[in-house]
Design a protein around this motif. Structure first.
Motif, PDB file in Angstrom:
ATOM      1  N   ALA A   7      35.580 -13.046   9.157  1.00 38.56           N
ATOM      2  CA  ALA A   7      35.965 -12.428   7.876  1.00 38.56           C
ATOM      3  C   ALA A   7      35.015 -12.859   6.762  1.00 38.56           C
ATOM      4  O   ALA A   7      35.443 -13.323   5.700  1.00 38.56           O
ATOM      5  N   LEU A  10      29.886  -9.398   6.044  1.00 41.11           N
ATOM      6  CA  LEU A  10      29.736  -8.160   6.816  1.00 41.11           C
ATOM      7  C   LEU A  10      31.083  -7.673   7.358  1.00 41.11           C
ATOM      8  O   LEU A  10      31.384  -6.468   7.336  1.00 41.11           O
ATOM      9  N   GLY A  11      31.911  -8.596   7.832  1.00 40.26           N
ATOM     10  CA  GLY A  11      33.230  -8.235   8.354  1.00 40.26           C
ATOM     11  C   GLY A  11      34.076  -7.581   7.278  1.00 40.26           C
ATOM     12  O   GLY A  11      34.762  -6.576   7.506  1.00 40.26           O
ATOM     13  N   THR A  69      31.660 -10.275  13.744  1.00 43.22           N
ATOM     14  CA  THR A  69      30.791 -10.465  12.581  1.00 43.22           C
ATOM     15  C   THR A  69      30.712 -11.933  12.180  1.00 43.22           C
ATOM     16  O   THR A  69      30.607 -12.253  10.999  1.00 43.22           O
ATOM     17  N   THR A  70      30.786 -12.803  13.187  1.00 47.48           N
ATOM     18  CA  THR A  70      30.517 -14.228  12.959  1.00 47.48           C
ATOM     19  C   THR A  70      29.002 -14.419  12.906  1.00 47.48           C
ATOM     20  O   THR A  70      28.240 -13.553  13.336  1.00 47.48           O
ATOM     21  N   ASP A  74      28.116 -19.164  15.909  1.00 51.03           N
ATOM     22  CA  ASP A  74      29.576 -19.299  16.091  1.00 51.03           C
ATOM     23  C   ASP A  74      30.136 -18.289  17.085  1.00 51.03           C
ATOM     24  O   ASP A  74      31.322 -18.339  17.425  1.00 51.03           O
ATOM     25  N   ALA A  78      33.718 -18.331  19.184  1.00 51.87           N
ATOM     26  CA  ALA A  78      34.767 -17.456  18.646  1.00 51.87           C
ATOM     27  C   ALA A  78      35.291 -16.535  19.741  1.00 51.87           C
ATOM     28  O   ALA A  78      36.501 -16.322  19.878  1.00 51.87           O
ATOM     29  N   GLN A  96      25.339  -9.745  15.207  1.00 54.93           N
ATOM     30  CA  GLN A  96      24.525 -10.876  14.780  1.00 54.93           C
ATOM     31  C   GLN A  96      23.048 -10.496  14.620  1.00 54.93           C
ATOM     32  O   GLN A  96      22.511  -9.697  15.376  1.00 54.93           O
ATOM     33  N   ASN A  97      22.408 -11.139  13.661  1.00 57.60           N
ATOM     34  CA  ASN A  97      20.951 -11.042  13.532  1.00 57.60           C
ATOM     35  C   ASN A  97      20.300 -11.909  14.596  1.00 57.60           C
ATOM     36  O   ASN A  97      20.940 -12.779  15.179  1.00 57.60           O
ATOM     37  N   THR A 119      22.038  -3.651  12.028  1.00 59.08           N
ATOM     38  CA  THR A 119      22.359  -2.925  10.792  1.00 59.08           C
ATOM     39  C   THR A 119      21.451  -3.333   9.648  1.00 59.08           C
ATOM     40  O   THR A 119      21.057  -4.501   9.543  1.00 59.08           O
ATOM     41  N   GLU A 121      22.623  -2.444   6.608  1.00 57.00           N
ATOM     42  CA  GLU A 121      23.552  -2.556   5.485  1.00 57.00           C
ATOM     43  C   GLU A 121      23.410  -3.963   4.914  1.00 57.00           C
ATOM     44  O   GLU A 121      23.123  -4.913   5.650  1.00 57.00           O
ATOM     45  N   GLY A 122      23.652  -4.128   3.631  1.00 57.60           N
ATOM     46  CA  GLY A 122      23.578  -5.460   3.031  1.00 57.60           C
ATOM     47  C   GLY A 122      24.857  -5.775   2.277  1.00 57.60           C
ATOM     48  O   GLY A 122      25.300  -4.992   1.433  1.00 57.60           O
ATOM     49  N   ALA A 123      25.478  -6.900   2.640  1.00 56.62           N
ATOM     50  CA  ALA A 123      26.689  -7.320   1.938  1.00 56.62           C
ATOM     51  C   ALA A 123      26.580  -8.803   1.620  1.00 56.62           C
ATOM     52  O   ALA A 123      26.003  -9.560   2.397  1.00 56.62           O
ATOM     53  N   LYS A 179      14.064  -5.964  14.238  1.00 53.22           N
ATOM     54  CA  LYS A 179      14.675  -6.722  13.125  1.00 53.22           C
ATOM     55  C   LYS A 179      14.286  -8.190  13.228  1.00 53.22           C
ATOM     56  O   LYS A 179      14.024  -8.845  12.206  1.00 53.22           O
TER      57      LYS A 179
END
Ligand code: NAD
Ligand code: KPL
Length: 298
Positions: A7, A10-11, A69-70, A74, A78, A96-97, A119, A121-123, A179
Protein backbone atom coordinates in the motif's frame (compact mmCIF):
# COMPACT_ATOMS: atom_id res chain seq x y z
CA UNK A 1 -12.00 -8.53 -6.14
CA UNK A 2 -8.57 -7.13 -7.06
CA UNK A 3 -6.11 -7.33 -4.15
CA UNK A 4 -3.23 -4.91 -3.83
CA UNK A 5 -0.19 -6.09 -1.89
CA UNK A 6 1.99 -3.07 -1.05
CA UNK A 7 0.00 0.00 0.00
CA UNK A 8 2.67 2.49 -1.08
CA UNK A 9 2.71 5.09 -3.87
CA UNK A 10 2.07 2.75 -6.80
CA UNK A 11 -0.41 0.49 -4.99
CA UNK A 12 -2.46 3.49 -3.89
CA UNK A 13 -2.41 4.89 -7.43
CA UNK A 14 -4.01 1.70 -8.82
CA UNK A 15 -6.40 1.50 -5.87
CA UNK A 16 -7.56 5.06 -6.54
CA UNK A 17 -8.18 4.50 -10.24
CA UNK A 18 -9.58 0.95 -10.47
CA UNK A 19 -13.37 0.59 -9.96
CA UNK A 20 -14.01 1.42 -6.32
CA UNK A 21 -16.03 -1.67 -5.36
CA UNK A 22 -13.50 -4.06 -6.92
CA UNK A 23 -10.29 -3.18 -5.03
CA UNK A 24 -8.93 -3.92 -1.55
CA UNK A 25 -5.51 -3.84 0.12
CA UNK A 26 -3.79 -6.90 1.59
CA UNK A 27 -2.25 -6.01 4.96
CA UNK A 28 1.36 -6.61 5.97
CA UNK A 29 1.56 -9.71 8.17
CA UNK A 30 3.67 -7.80 10.71
CA UNK A 31 1.23 -4.87 11.01
CA UNK A 32 -2.42 -5.90 11.05
CA UNK A 33 -4.28 -2.61 10.55
CA UNK A 34 -6.46 -1.35 13.39
CA UNK A 35 -9.04 0.14 10.99
CA UNK A 36 -11.04 -1.89 8.44
CA UNK A 37 -10.15 0.46 5.58
CA UNK A 38 -7.37 2.73 4.37
CA UNK A 39 -8.11 6.40 3.57
CA UNK A 40 -5.86 8.89 1.84
CA UNK A 41 -5.94 11.98 -0.33
CA UNK A 42 -5.32 11.29 -4.00
CA UNK A 43 -4.15 14.05 -6.30
CA UNK A 44 -4.75 13.31 -9.99
CA UNK A 45 -2.48 14.49 -12.80
CA UNK A 46 -4.99 17.34 -13.30
CA UNK A 47 -4.42 18.28 -9.65
CA UNK A 48 -7.94 17.26 -8.65
CA UNK A 49 -7.97 16.05 -5.04
CA UNK A 50 -10.27 13.40 -3.68
CA UNK A 51 -10.43 11.22 -0.61
CA UNK A 52 -10.01 7.54 -1.37
CA UNK A 53 -11.16 4.85 1.04
CA UNK A 54 -10.54 1.19 0.25
CA UNK A 55 -10.94 -1.84 2.56
CA UNK A 56 -8.18 -3.93 4.08
CA UNK A 57 -8.91 -7.52 3.08
CA UNK A 58 -9.13 -9.99 5.96
CA UNK A 59 -9.22 -13.04 3.72
CA UNK A 60 -7.82 -13.62 0.23
CA UNK A 61 -10.39 -16.26 -0.76
CA UNK A 62 -12.39 -14.09 -3.16
CA UNK A 63 -9.51 -12.54 -5.07
CA UNK A 64 -9.63 -12.66 -8.87
CA UNK A 65 -6.37 -10.75 -9.40
CA UNK A 66 -3.37 -9.79 -7.25
CA UNK A 67 -1.29 -6.66 -7.92
CA UNK A 68 2.07 -6.78 -6.16
CA UNK A 69 3.39 -3.27 -5.53
CA UNK A 70 5.97 -3.89 -2.82
CA UNK A 71 9.58 -2.86 -3.40
CA UNK A 72 11.71 -5.50 -5.13
CA UNK A 73 13.50 -6.49 -1.90
CA UNK A 74 10.21 -7.15 -0.04
CA UNK A 75 8.35 -9.02 -2.76
CA UNK A 76 9.32 -12.64 -2.16
CA UNK A 77 8.69 -12.38 1.60
CA UNK A 78 5.36 -10.62 1.07
CA UNK A 79 4.21 -13.32 -1.35
CA UNK A 80 5.46 -16.18 0.83
CA UNK A 81 2.92 -15.04 3.41
CA UNK A 82 -0.04 -14.42 1.09
CA UNK A 83 0.18 -16.79 -1.90
CA UNK A 84 -0.52 -19.98 0.08
CA UNK A 85 -3.89 -18.38 1.06
CA UNK A 86 -4.80 -17.39 -2.51
CA UNK A 87 -6.39 -19.85 -4.99
CA UNK A 88 -3.75 -21.18 -7.39
CA UNK A 89 -5.57 -19.90 -10.49
CA UNK A 90 -5.45 -16.20 -9.44
CA UNK A 91 -3.02 -14.21 -11.60
CA UNK A 92 -0.35 -12.22 -9.71
CA UNK A 93 1.14 -9.16 -11.46
CA UNK A 94 4.58 -7.99 -10.30
CA UNK A 95 5.20 -4.25 -10.67
CA UNK A 96 8.78 -4.07 -9.35
CA UNK A 97 11.50 -2.08 -11.08
CA UNK A 98 14.77 -3.77 -11.93
CA UNK A 99 15.23 -7.50 -12.39
CA UNK A 100 15.87 -10.48 -10.16
CA UNK A 101 12.80 -10.32 -7.93
CA UNK A 102 10.49 -11.29 -10.80
CA UNK A 103 12.55 -14.36 -11.72
CA UNK A 104 12.74 -15.38 -8.05
CA UNK A 105 8.93 -15.29 -7.73
CA UNK A 106 8.37 -17.16 -11.01
CA UNK A 107 10.92 -19.82 -9.98
CA UNK A 108 9.27 -20.25 -6.55
CA UNK A 109 5.72 -20.66 -7.97
CA UNK A 110 6.21 -21.95 -11.56
CA UNK A 111 2.75 -23.56 -11.52
CA UNK A 112 0.97 -20.25 -10.85
CA UNK A 113 -0.02 -17.53 -13.34
CA UNK A 114 2.75 -15.01 -12.54
CA UNK A 115 2.93 -11.89 -14.72
CA UNK A 116 5.23 -8.87 -14.72
CA UNK A 117 4.32 -5.27 -15.47
CA UNK A 118 6.58 -2.47 -16.57
CA UNK A 119 5.06 0.95 -16.04
CA UNK A 120 6.04 4.51 -16.79
CA UNK A 121 3.25 5.87 -14.57
CA UNK A 122 4.73 8.01 -11.79
CA UNK A 123 3.32 8.24 -8.28
CA UNK A 124 4.78 9.57 -5.05
CA UNK A 125 3.75 10.11 -1.46
CA UNK A 126 4.98 13.49 -0.20
CA UNK A 127 3.11 12.88 3.09
CA UNK A 128 1.97 9.53 4.54
CA UNK A 129 -1.71 10.15 3.70
CA UNK A 130 -1.25 11.95 0.38
CA UNK A 131 -0.55 10.28 -2.97
CA UNK A 132 0.26 12.27 -6.07
CA UNK A 133 -0.10 10.91 -9.60
CA UNK A 134 2.92 12.87 -10.82
CA UNK A 135 2.92 11.78 -14.45
CA UNK A 136 0.87 9.64 -16.79
CA UNK A 137 2.57 6.92 -18.76
CA UNK A 138 1.88 3.46 -20.09
CA UNK A 139 1.92 -0.02 -18.60
CA UNK A 140 2.95 -3.24 -20.34
CA UNK A 141 1.95 -6.61 -18.92
CA UNK A 142 3.32 -10.02 -19.91
CA UNK A 143 3.56 -13.61 -18.74
CA UNK A 144 6.51 -14.87 -16.69
CA UNK A 145 5.23 -18.43 -16.23
CA UNK A 146 3.55 -20.73 -18.74
CA UNK A 147 0.34 -20.66 -16.69
CA UNK A 148 0.17 -16.88 -17.09
CA UNK A 149 0.04 -16.83 -20.90
CA UNK A 150 -3.71 -17.25 -21.16
CA UNK A 151 -4.28 -14.70 -18.38
CA UNK A 152 -2.60 -11.71 -20.08
CA UNK A 153 -5.57 -10.35 -22.05
CA UNK A 154 -7.95 -10.60 -19.06
CA UNK A 155 -5.44 -8.83 -16.82
CA UNK A 156 -4.92 -6.09 -19.42
CA UNK A 157 -8.65 -5.45 -19.59
CA UNK A 158 -9.05 -5.48 -15.78
CA UNK A 159 -6.16 -3.01 -15.36
CA UNK A 160 -7.49 -0.94 -18.27
CA UNK A 161 -10.71 -0.34 -16.32
CA UNK A 162 -8.61 2.17 -14.33
CA UNK A 163 -8.54 4.47 -17.35
CA UNK A 164 -4.73 4.12 -17.54
CA UNK A 165 -3.14 2.92 -20.77
CA UNK A 166 -2.31 -0.79 -20.48
CA UNK A 167 -0.91 -3.11 -23.18
CA UNK A 168 -0.21 -6.82 -23.39
CA UNK A 169 3.49 -7.55 -24.01
CA UNK A 170 4.84 -10.80 -25.48
CA UNK A 171 8.43 -9.83 -24.67
CA UNK A 172 8.03 -8.62 -21.11
CA UNK A 173 11.65 -9.48 -20.19
CA UNK A 174 12.91 -7.26 -23.01
CA UNK A 175 10.62 -4.48 -21.79
CA UNK A 176 11.92 -4.91 -18.21
CA UNK A 177 15.49 -4.81 -19.50
CA UNK A 178 14.81 -1.53 -21.34
CA UNK A 179 13.66 0.05 -18.08
CA UNK A 180 16.58 -1.56 -16.22
CA UNK A 181 19.05 0.12 -18.59
CA UNK A 182 17.56 3.54 -17.85
CA UNK A 183 17.44 2.93 -14.09
CA UNK A 184 21.02 1.57 -14.07
CA UNK A 185 22.27 4.64 -15.93
CA UNK A 186 20.39 7.31 -13.96
CA UNK A 187 19.41 6.17 -10.47
CA UNK A 188 22.81 5.41 -8.87
CA UNK A 189 24.36 8.62 -10.26
CA UNK A 190 21.53 10.75 -8.81
CA UNK A 191 21.85 8.97 -5.45
CA UNK A 192 25.64 9.28 -5.27
CA UNK A 193 25.71 12.88 -6.53
CA UNK A 194 22.51 13.80 -4.59
CA UNK A 195 21.00 15.69 -7.48
CA UNK A 196 17.94 15.65 -9.78
CA UNK A 197 18.07 13.43 -12.87
CA UNK A 198 19.10 16.11 -15.37
CA UNK A 199 22.00 17.40 -13.27
CA UNK A 200 24.02 14.18 -13.58
CA UNK A 201 24.69 14.78 -17.28
CA UNK A 202 27.36 17.45 -16.93
CA UNK A 203 29.18 15.92 -13.96
CA UNK A 204 32.69 14.50 -14.21
CA UNK A 205 31.60 11.35 -12.33
CA UNK A 206 28.87 10.58 -14.91
CA UNK A 207 31.07 11.48 -17.90
CA UNK A 208 33.90 9.27 -16.58
CA UNK A 209 31.70 6.21 -16.08
CA UNK A 210 28.78 6.24 -18.51
CA UNK A 211 30.58 4.75 -21.55
CA UNK A 212 32.18 1.80 -19.71
CA UNK A 213 28.86 1.26 -17.86
CA UNK A 214 26.98 1.07 -21.17
CA UNK A 215 29.60 -1.31 -22.62
CA UNK A 216 29.11 -3.66 -19.66
CA UNK A 217 25.32 -3.58 -20.08
CA UNK A 218 25.50 -4.07 -23.86
CA UNK A 219 27.68 -7.19 -23.39
CA UNK A 220 25.29 -8.59 -20.78
CA UNK A 221 22.25 -7.96 -23.00
CA UNK A 222 23.87 -9.68 -25.97
CA UNK A 223 24.89 -12.67 -23.80
CA UNK A 224 21.33 -12.92 -22.42
CA UNK A 225 19.82 -12.78 -25.93
CA UNK A 226 17.93 -9.57 -25.09
CA UNK A 227 19.17 -7.71 -28.15
CA UNK A 228 22.31 -6.19 -29.55
CA UNK A 229 22.14 -2.47 -28.81
CA UNK A 230 25.48 -0.68 -28.98
CA UNK A 231 26.88 1.05 -25.90
CA UNK A 232 26.33 4.37 -27.71
CA UNK A 233 22.64 3.60 -28.22
CA UNK A 234 22.23 2.74 -24.55
CA UNK A 235 23.95 5.97 -23.51
CA UNK A 236 21.65 7.94 -25.80
CA UNK A 237 18.57 6.29 -24.28
CA UNK A 238 19.76 7.03 -20.73
CA UNK A 239 20.61 10.65 -21.52
CA UNK A 240 17.26 11.24 -23.27
CA UNK A 241 15.31 10.04 -20.21
CA UNK A 242 17.56 12.06 -17.87
CA UNK A 243 16.84 15.17 -19.96
CA UNK A 244 13.08 14.43 -20.17
CA UNK A 245 12.88 13.96 -16.40
CA UNK A 246 15.50 16.61 -15.60
CA UNK A 247 13.83 18.03 -12.45
CA UNK A 248 12.76 14.62 -11.03
CA UNK A 249 14.22 13.12 -7.92
CA UNK A 250 14.86 9.50 -8.91
CA UNK A 251 13.34 6.76 -6.76
CA UNK A 252 16.84 5.78 -5.56
CA UNK A 253 17.80 9.29 -4.50
CA UNK A 254 14.38 9.56 -2.81
CA UNK A 255 15.00 6.30 -0.92
CA UNK A 256 18.40 7.51 0.32
CA UNK A 257 17.03 10.92 1.35
CA UNK A 258 14.23 9.21 3.29
CA UNK A 259 16.47 6.62 4.95
CA UNK A 260 14.85 3.70 3.09
CA UNK A 261 16.51 0.65 1.56
CA UNK A 262 17.19 1.22 -2.14
CA UNK A 263 16.54 -1.20 -5.02
CA UNK A 264 20.25 -1.18 -6.03
CA UNK A 265 20.50 -5.00 -5.63
CA UNK A 266 17.87 -5.35 -8.39
CA UNK A 267 19.39 -2.73 -10.72
CA UNK A 268 23.20 -2.40 -10.91
CA UNK A 269 23.57 -5.19 -8.31
CA UNK A 270 21.54 -7.50 -10.55
CA UNK A 271 23.90 -6.70 -13.45
CA UNK A 272 26.92 -7.53 -11.26
CA UNK A 273 25.40 -10.91 -10.30
CA UNK A 274 24.54 -11.66 -13.91
CA UNK A 275 28.09 -10.72 -14.96
CA UNK A 276 29.48 -13.18 -12.40
CA UNK A 277 27.25 -15.95 -13.79
CA UNK A 278 28.19 -15.15 -17.40
CA UNK A 279 31.88 -14.38 -16.64
CA UNK A 280 31.52 -10.85 -18.00
CA UNK A 281 33.39 -8.25 -15.91
CA UNK A 282 31.18 -5.47 -14.50
CA UNK A 283 33.52 -3.15 -12.55
CA UNK A 284 31.46 0.00 -13.10
CA UNK A 285 28.21 -1.66 -11.99
CA UNK A 286 30.13 -2.97 -8.95
CA UNK A 287 31.48 0.50 -8.14
CA UNK A 288 28.02 2.11 -8.40
CA UNK A 289 26.47 -0.68 -6.29
CA UNK A 290 29.14 -0.32 -3.59
CA UNK A 291 28.83 3.47 -3.47
CA UNK A 292 25.02 3.38 -3.19
CA UNK A 293 25.23 0.73 -0.46
CA UNK A 294 27.61 2.95 1.51
CA UNK A 295 24.91 5.66 1.46
CA UNK A 296 22.10 3.35 2.52
CA UNK A 297 21.53 2.50 6.20
CA UNK A 298 20.42 -1.08 5.37
P1 NAD B 1 6.60 2.27 -1.78
O1 NAD B 1 7.76 2.09 -0.85
O2 NAD B 1 5.86 3.55 -1.79
O3 NAD B 1 5.52 1.12 -1.50
C1 NAD B 1 5.83 -0.18 -1.14
C2 NAD B 1 4.84 -0.61 -0.06
O4 NAD B 1 4.99 -1.99 0.21
C3 NAD B 1 5.01 0.13 1.27
O5 NAD B 1 3.78 0.70 1.65
C4 NAD B 1 5.40 -0.98 2.25
O6 NAD B 1 4.88 -0.78 3.55
C5 NAD B 1 4.74 -2.18 1.59
N1 NAD B 1 5.32 -3.46 2.03
C6 NAD B 1 6.61 -3.78 2.28
N2 NAD B 1 6.71 -5.06 2.69
C7 NAD B 1 5.46 -5.57 2.66
C8 NAD B 1 4.91 -6.84 2.98
N3 NAD B 1 5.69 -7.85 3.40
N4 NAD B 1 3.58 -7.03 2.83
C9 NAD B 1 2.77 -6.03 2.42
N5 NAD B 1 3.24 -4.78 2.11
C10 NAD B 1 4.56 -4.56 2.23
O7 NAD B 1 7.13 1.93 -3.23
P2 NAD B 1 6.46 2.36 -4.64
O8 NAD B 1 7.01 3.65 -5.07
O9 NAD B 1 4.99 2.17 -4.56
O10 NAD B 1 7.12 1.25 -5.60
C11 NAD B 1 6.74 -0.11 -5.55
C12 NAD B 1 7.47 -0.85 -6.67
O11 NAD B 1 6.99 -0.33 -7.92
C13 NAD B 1 8.99 -0.62 -6.69
O12 NAD B 1 9.64 -1.77 -7.13
C14 NAD B 1 9.18 0.50 -7.70
O13 NAD B 1 10.45 0.48 -8.31
C15 NAD B 1 8.07 0.16 -8.71
N6 NAD B 1 7.62 1.32 -9.47
C16 NAD B 1 7.15 2.44 -8.79
C17 NAD B 1 6.71 3.52 -9.54
C18 NAD B 1 6.18 4.76 -8.87
O14 NAD B 1 5.85 5.71 -9.58
N7 NAD B 1 6.07 4.83 -7.56
C19 NAD B 1 6.75 3.47 -10.95
C20 NAD B 1 7.23 2.32 -11.59
C21 NAD B 1 7.66 1.24 -10.82
O1 KPL C 1 12.28 5.28 -13.13
C1 KPL C 1 12.91 6.22 -12.70
C2 KPL C 1 13.20 6.20 -11.24
O2 KPL C 1 13.37 7.26 -10.64
O3 KPL C 1 13.24 5.09 -10.68
C3 KPL C 1 13.44 7.30 -13.62
C4 KPL C 1 13.12 6.91 -15.08
C5 KPL C 1 14.92 7.46 -13.45
C6 KPL C 1 12.71 8.61 -13.42
O4 KPL C 1 13.05 9.26 -12.26
Amino acid sequence: MIGILGAGSLGRLWAALLPQDQVAFLPRPDARPAATSLSYTFESVNEIRQTITRPWLQSAENLTLLLVTTKAGDTLTALQHWLPQIPESVPAVLFQNGLGSQQAVAATWPERPILAASTTEGANRPEPDRVVHAGTGETWVGALTREARSAVSGVVSQLGSSGLVVHGEDQILVRLWQKLVVNAGINPFTAILDCPNGDILATEFFLDHIDPLCSEIARLMAAEGIGTPTAGELRQRIETVARNTARNTSSMRGDILNGRRTEIDFINGYLVQLGQRLEIPTPVNQLLTDKVKQLSPH
